[in-house]
Design an enzyme around this catalytic site. Structure first.
Site, PDB file in Angstrom:
ATOM      1  N   GLU A 163      24.749  26.936   9.168  1.00  0.00           N
ATOM      2  CA  GLU A 163      26.034  27.013   8.541  1.00  0.00           C
ATOM      3  C   GLU A 163      27.039  27.856   9.302  1.00  0.00           C
ATOM      4  OE1 GLU A 163      25.411  27.614   4.321  1.00  0.00           O
ATOM      5  OE2 GLU A 163      24.379  25.683   4.091  1.00  0.00           O
ATOM      6  N   GLU A 348      18.353  21.308   4.255  1.00  0.00           N
ATOM      7  CA  GLU A 348      18.533  22.111   2.694  1.00  0.00           C
ATOM      8  C   GLU A 348      19.087  20.981   1.956  1.00  0.00           C
ATOM      9  OE1 GLU A 348      20.541  25.781   2.597  1.00  0.00           O
ATOM     10  OE2 GLU A 348      19.823  26.736   4.531  1.00  0.00           O
TER      11      GLU A 348
END
Ligand code: GBH
Length: 441
Positions: A163, A348
């Site tokens: 991320e 995720e």
């Protein structure tokens, strides 16, 4: 709803969130140690020690993964364990820990998915400017090469950076994550230097001849305009949230509309990225990948002024607007906008328990997972190349600025005793994995 043969099922954690033992075996200090030690940064005042004490309990945690029947496990390597100051000599005891962990997985027949960077930058690199400076990309490539070499025989799924958007915006623009900086120019620099670091690490991976494949983990956010007037603002929000990362990696160019505006994550000057990019950078950043890892938590609405609007109910996390169909929309959009992209893996997806104390009854999580897996299966049926899914998270853990006050685990952790107790969702997920199929209702 059946998944394709060979679909990879797993659960994920990250080093700082579960390991604890932050000074063991020569580990250096990370920016999250520094940040968590500052008063007022973490909701409940907790730190990364002991977290879920996984550094000591790794063996029984691997048994737990095996007991749940999970064929894959995603974890991250703590850079400060490998290079305590972020550069130079290797700390062999740190490397040995991950070698043991990987061997322990392989012994149990569990596939390792290894994230190289899940936010725990060595503090000395931050003292030199962190991701705002270009040299950090070189340091990262050196560190990555150490890990590829140490595990070159392992058929692993490697992920370079977790991320980059969160680090750039939350870490450098809003200051709610380490390193706690609020500077729009540093945020833009952090975007480019992380992407460059990713690209350099991919080059190092190819040069190393290590087995396995490599990709990057991007948190993507479908943006829905609340009405017709909001269309242009939604397009810009999509640039800031998604295309700023997808385009350079998959198309070799920055979008021209990922600028200031909106919530002000980035400089208003459309030339902000031009100043950062040097000749050859985009070729490095767009090096072919073996997978793109997608992290999906929910969606956002945007109004004509570019403000985020709540279109769907949130979980206990106020930023998480839960909308399972958004996963389908996202996967289909990727298929259309990036037809030459490599296969996708969801690395995720998850939800916190509705209350902070955490009980074994986590029906809400079970229903969340089911709804999202149904949408994933639907997207596969409509042509999306999705080859795996990792639930976030295996264990309750240190949830960054929320500390221990948000429980994201399929497995409950008693933070007093460190006892692990699988929640209903874990048991349910085991049956899905065993069947390679998710029930329709
Ligand atoms: C992931 O981020 C992380 O990879 C993982 O480590 C984490 O535990 C998990 O999600 C659950 O949160 O403070 O209002 O500015 C998901 C994307 C981006 C969501 C940053 C929270 C902070 C919101 N995250 N965001 S705010």
């Amino acid at each position: 709803m059946a998944f394709p043969a060979g679909f990879v099922w797993g659960a994920a954690t990250s080093a700082f969130q579960v390991e604890g033992s932050t000074t063991a075996d020569g580990r250096g200090q990370s920016i999250w140690d520094t940040f968590a030690a500052e008063r007022g940064r973490i909701a409940d005042g907790s730190t990364g020690d002991p977290a879920a004490d996984h550094y000591s309990r790794w063996e029984s945690d691997l048994d737990l993964i095996a007991d749940l029947g999970l064929p894959a496990y995603r974890f991250s390597v703590a850079w400060p364990r490998i290079q305590p100051t972020g550069s130079g000599a290797v700390n062999q005891r740190g490397v040995d820990f991950y070698r043991r962990l990987v061997d322990g997985l392989l012994t149990r027949g569990i596939h390792p998915a290894i994230t190289l960077y899940h936010w725990d930058l060595p503090q000395p690199l931050q003292d030199d400017g962190g991701w705002a400076v270009r040299a950090t990309a070189d340091r990262f490539a050196d560190y990555a090469a150490i890990m590829f070499d140490a595990l070159r025989d392992v058929d692993a799924t490697w992920l370079t950076i977790n991320e980059p958007k969160t680090t750039a915006y939350v870490g450098y623009r809003w200051g709610a994550h380490a390193p706690g900086i609020s500077d729009v120019d540093q945020a833009a620099a952090a975007v480019h230097h992380q992407l460059l670091a990713h690209g350099r690490a991919v080059s190092a991976f190819r040069a190393s001849g290590a087995a396995g494949g490599i990709g990057i983990a991007l948190n993507l956010l479908p943006v829905y305009p609340v009405d017709l007037e909001a269309d242009p603002a939604a397009v810009r929000a999509d640039a800031v949230e998604n295309r700023l990362f997808l385009d350079p990696i998959l198309l070799g160019r920055y979008p021209t509309d990922a600028i200031g505006t909106l919530a002000g994550q980035l400089p208003a000057d459309p030339g902000a990225f031009e100043d950062l990019v040097q000749d050859g950078d985009l070729e490095v950043i767009s090096a072919p990948l073996d997978l793109v890892a997608v992290q999906y938590y929910g969606v956002t609405g945007v109004d004509d002024a570019g403000n985020q609007v709540e279109l769907y109910p949130t979980s206990l996390a106020p930023w998480q607007q839960v909308h399972p169909e958004g996963l389908y929309d996202l996967l289909m959009d990727l298929l259309i906008d990036y037809p030459d992209a490599p296969p996708l893996v969801i690395t995720e997806n998850g939800i916190p328990d509705p209350t902070a104390d955490g009980t074994a009854d986590d029906t809400e999580r079970l229903e969340f997972l089911r709804a999202h897996l149904q949408q994933a299966a639907r997207a596969i049926g409509d042509g999306v190349r999705l080859t795996g899914y990792y639930a976030w998270s295996l264990l309750d853990n240190f949830e960054w600025a929320e500390g221990l006050s948000q429980r994201w685990g399929l497995v409950h952790v008693d933070f007093e005793t460190q006892e692990r107790t699988p929640k209903d969702s874990a048991r349910w997920y085991s049956t899905v994995v065993a069947a390679n199929a998710v029930p329709r209702s």
